[in-house]
Design a protein around this motif. Structure first.
Motif, mmCIF file in Angstrom:
data_model
loop_
_atom_site.group_PDB
_atom_site.id
_atom_site.type_symbol
_atom_site.label_atom_id
_atom_site.label_comp_id
_atom_site.label_asym_id
_atom_site.label_seq_id
_atom_site.Cartn_x
_atom_site.Cartn_y
_atom_site.Cartn_z
ATOM 1 N N THR B 344 42.053 44.445 40.657
ATOM 2 C CA THR B 344 40.621 44.415 40.334
ATOM 3 C C THR B 344 39.802 43.582 41.313
ATOM 4 O O THR B 344 38.593 43.742 41.385
ATOM 5 N N HIS B 345 40.442 42.674 42.053
ATOM 6 C CA HIS B 345 39.694 41.836 42.994
ATOM 7 C C HIS B 345 40.488 41.697 44.290
ATOM 8 O O HIS B 345 41.538 41.044 44.302
ATOM 9 N N ALA B 346 39.994 42.273 45.362
ATOM 10 C CA ALA B 346 40.621 42.125 46.685
ATOM 11 C C ALA B 346 39.629 42.614 47.727
ATOM 12 O O ALA B 346 38.880 43.565 47.468
ATOM 13 N N GLY B 347 39.599 41.969 48.888
ATOM 14 C CA GLY B 347 38.699 42.411 49.947
ATOM 15 C C GLY B 347 39.129 43.748 50.522
ATOM 16 O O GLY B 347 38.327 44.674 50.646
ATOM 17 N N SER B 375 36.393 34.725 47.074
ATOM 18 C CA SER B 375 35.067 35.296 46.835
ATOM 19 C C SER B 375 35.109 36.821 46.661
ATOM 20 O O SER B 375 34.081 37.428 46.349
ATOM 21 N N ALA B 376 36.279 37.437 46.822
ATOM 22 C CA ALA B 376 36.388 38.866 46.488
ATOM 23 C C ALA B 376 36.173 39.091 44.992
ATOM 24 O O ALA B 376 36.028 40.230 44.551
ATOM 25 N N ARG B 377 36.123 38.009 44.204
ATOM 26 C CA ARG B 377 35.756 38.138 42.790
ATOM 27 C C ARG B 377 34.316 38.657 42.635
ATOM 28 O O ARG B 377 33.971 39.245 41.623
ATOM 29 N N PHE B 378 33.475 38.355 43.637
ATOM 30 C CA PHE B 378 32.057 38.704 43.472
ATOM 31 C C PHE B 378 31.414 39.267 44.732
ATOM 32 O O PHE B 378 30.221 39.565 44.721
ATOM 33 N N SER B 379 32.162 39.429 45.817
ATOM 34 C CA SER B 379 31.519 39.936 47.022
ATOM 35 C C SER B 379 32.422 40.894 47.785
ATOM 36 O O SER B 379 33.615 40.999 47.512
ATOM 37 N N SER B 380 31.843 41.569 48.737
ATOM 38 C CA SER B 380 32.508 42.646 49.460
ATOM 39 C C SER B 380 32.542 42.321 50.943
ATOM 40 O O SER B 380 31.803 41.462 51.421
ATOM 41 N N GLY B 381 33.359 43.051 51.663
ATOM 42 C CA GLY B 381 33.378 42.914 53.107
ATOM 43 C C GLY B 381 32.090 43.414 53.738
ATOM 44 O O GLY B 381 31.258 44.051 53.084
#
Lengths: 441, 441
Positions: B344-347, B375-381
């Protein structure tokens, strides 16, 4: 008096640049105080939050009463009139319908090298919405922040909303319930932001914090950025109206005042291609100001920050608007759709005189949390995208690796990253020494 | 020695939490120095930039030599071997093809109330890409930052890249040329960020700044955030590999080392459901470290920050991975596609043992600028989305306003925003007193 400018004036460029560079908000230096509040909440958790709430909000809470109980929420919601409830529900339905269309799509494809590539969107697990207390406690903002999060699929959505002296806005609680918020904590200020970011014994930490707030809240959001995601740091609200002379000056005056009444540092600008119409709007504003309830806010805002700009034509108006990059832009012209194609930077566009900006604040559907202070040059309003994140996906076959791996190895070597190159080379060597080439040979 | 943990250990939760909370990077306190550099550049423009470049990079420039000339770029690019050039071009083609698919779509529709709603995406007008100098000057990062900007339609794209003692990396200039960068300034540090944000006599300001840098660059980006948009503030790189025992331990060891060799504060973690395989990988890492060129970086990284975690099964591995929210995640298992559905959370996810993470650094196609430090919990590459922004659109007809306007008026009154309500009411009154009701009656 608001500023009056005309693009035919010799000093126009100087005065317009001054308008662009105008600083309407004094940044309060609260950062030291905020740093110590955050440190206190990190160190002492609930105890710090309770102490700070007693101090700033004159409210004695316990860990058990930090959140509103379901019975309290029920009792407060019961105070709302059926008409207000129906209006909130209409707004929520329309905001939800708009934001559902923003959900981004997953993708996966196989390219000519045989590599499978794509991405997948997933929601943030937990989000916290800051809602100001007192007069700036807007139920519409609860809907605008909470609904995109719910549409995105955020599993746990909480609100922090200070209740100074224990005073609660029933409409805020009802809006939260309509939007599907899980828990409402009656805390505010930097201590609420710290509790959301780091968690306490009672308050579980979240991954993303959104919502407006005072200088303390803004400074706290800046400080916890990185630990959690935040939305924008919003400045005072702004409206730019581009209107031709075929408008009722009173309508345009009211639209300008609807931003001015937010805050003395708000800014309302009219750009028109007709000087007489510009004068008529300015007169209409003054007339309305006489009786307006919030004239002590709207008056200074209009006189200190307002402007009327006369242009040669509407294209020139659009070009000036793009330099301003307004938060809200009304196009009250004969063909607003055509003119909108000339707009390159704006948070939201309201097309035609039948679309007052206030519609967008409440029931239009698009979000009313929009980029201020010229940041529409590089950022967007709040949306479902603020509550999801993208994971990119890549899958090589042996054949695909045989095709593109050597280029990766070469670039790794050129960057002196030997292990990067070896991680590719070890696999390529296997292909060369075994039959495991996936048809690449 | 890296950490060895097993989910069956009594103290697992404590040790895993410690691993999660591990601070791998000491934040240098450079903020005061950076504030004064930014103030200097704002006050003195080119003169400040030239003085600071002379001081920090030991390089005497003039306004005329701040940017590389076309002839200089041509001469440097000519030094690149045909093989390196071909590898860069293959990478650029693949990155471009991937990012073109990210372009978001405009939308416009009419809903049941008769309101036309939608949004339109437009590119940022000007973007600046920071490229570090010296050994961290990676041509691959030039491609990864510049290509999404060009795909988005950014009209003016510039690079700042310091050249300490005048030393230039020809591959960086070639990558910039391949990506379509307009101008390359040979400046760096906080002074380059300040020049991009505020402009100087020679350097026009941009709207968005992206790219990695040292503590000074990061602090400067934080400070100019709001004036311009910025991308993330990246921390040290990380990789998490979930691997079953049917893998070559040497491949996995090299994948772990390909992150470890970036930086002593990088982190490489293996999660496996087979303890013996975990030991075998740890042995393979030590063996490779003996001869690795960057063993003095990769060794400390692995021993201080590395970890091997043994789980009962692969689902438990996925659950731990979600708590880590890794920048890079390799799934080296029999069915990586199925396992990826539990993430569910990964860059970025690299699917299967034939997809070493290094492929993604160079030629895979997805971006290698990815969220670090959980920060892949809330942001993207980084993506095309970083270089576009959304303008929302709303257009009412008289009939639509008649339907939804009263709810807006009611909510405005409930928020004590009288002018908002009046701006709607004035129009509704026109409908009631004239035939101009658009069929709403």
């Amino acid at each position: 008096m608001p500023s009056f400018l005309s693009t035919t004036d010799a000093d126009f460029e100087t005065r317009f640049s001054a308008l662009l560079g105008m600083k309407r908000e004094e940044a309060e230096d609260v950062d030291t105080a905020v740093a110590s509040i955050i440190a206190d909440v990190r160190a002492r958790g609930d105890a710090a939050v309770l102490d700070l709430t007693a101090k700033f909000d004159r409210l004695q809470l316990t860990p058990e009463t930090l959140a509103f109980s379901p019975a309290e929420i029920e009792a407060e919601c019961a105070k709302v009139s059926p008409e207000d409830r129906a209006a909130l529900e209409l707004a929520a339905d329309r905001i939800r319908a708009y934001h559902i269309r923003q959900m981004p799509q997953d993708a996966m494809w196989t390219d000519e090298a045989g590599a499978s590539l794509g991405w997948r969107w997933t929601p943030v697990s937990a989000a916290g919405l800051y809602v100001p207390g007192g007069t700036a406690s807007y139920p519409s903002s609860v809907l605008m922040n909470a609904i995109p999060a719910k549409v995105a699929g955020v599993a746990r959505l909480v609100i922090t909303c200070p209740t100074p002296n224990g005073i609660v806005n029933p409409l805020v609680l009802l809006a939260a319930r309509i939007a599907g918020v899980d828990t409402i904590y009656r805390i505010g200020g930097a201590q609420a932001v710290a509790a959301l970011a780091y968690g306490t014994q009672t308050i579980a930490p979240v991954d993303k914090i959104t919502g407006p707030g005072n200088a303390y809240v803004a400074a706290a959001k800046r400080r916890v950025f990185g630990r959690v995601g935040i939305d924008m740091i919003a400045g005072p609200s702004e409206i730019l109206v581009i209107a031709d002379r075929d408008n009722d000056p009173d309508w345009i005056a009211l639209d300008l005042l609807s931003q001015a009444e937010h805050d003395a540092s708000a800014q309302s600008i009219l750009i028109t291609n007709d000087a007489a119409f510009g004068q008529a709007v300015a007169i209409a504003v003054e007339k309305r100001l006489v009786t307006l309830a919030r004239r002590d806010i709207a008056g200074p805002s209009w006189r200190d920050n307002g402007a009327v700009i006369i242009t040669r034509d509407l294209s020139e108006a659009a070009a000036l608007s793009n330099r301003i990059a307004p938060e809200h832009l009304e196009l009250c012209t004969a063909d607003p759709d055509a003119l909108s194609l000339e707009i390159t930077h704006a948070g939201a566009i309201f097309l035609g005189a039948w679309t007052p900006e206030a519609i967008g604040d409440y029931v239009g559907g698009p979000n009313h949390v929009l980029p201020t202070a010229r940041s529409a040059r590089f950022s967007s309003g709040l949306s479902v995208m603020d509550f999801v994140k993208r994971t990119t996906l890549a899958k090589m076959t042996p054949a695909a690796l045989a095709k593109i791996g050597p280029a990766a190895e070469r670039l790794a070597i050129s960057e002196s990253l030997q292990a990067h190159g070896l991680s590719v080379r070890a696999r390529l060597d296997r292909l060369n020494t075994s039959g495991e080439n996936g048809g690449a040979a």
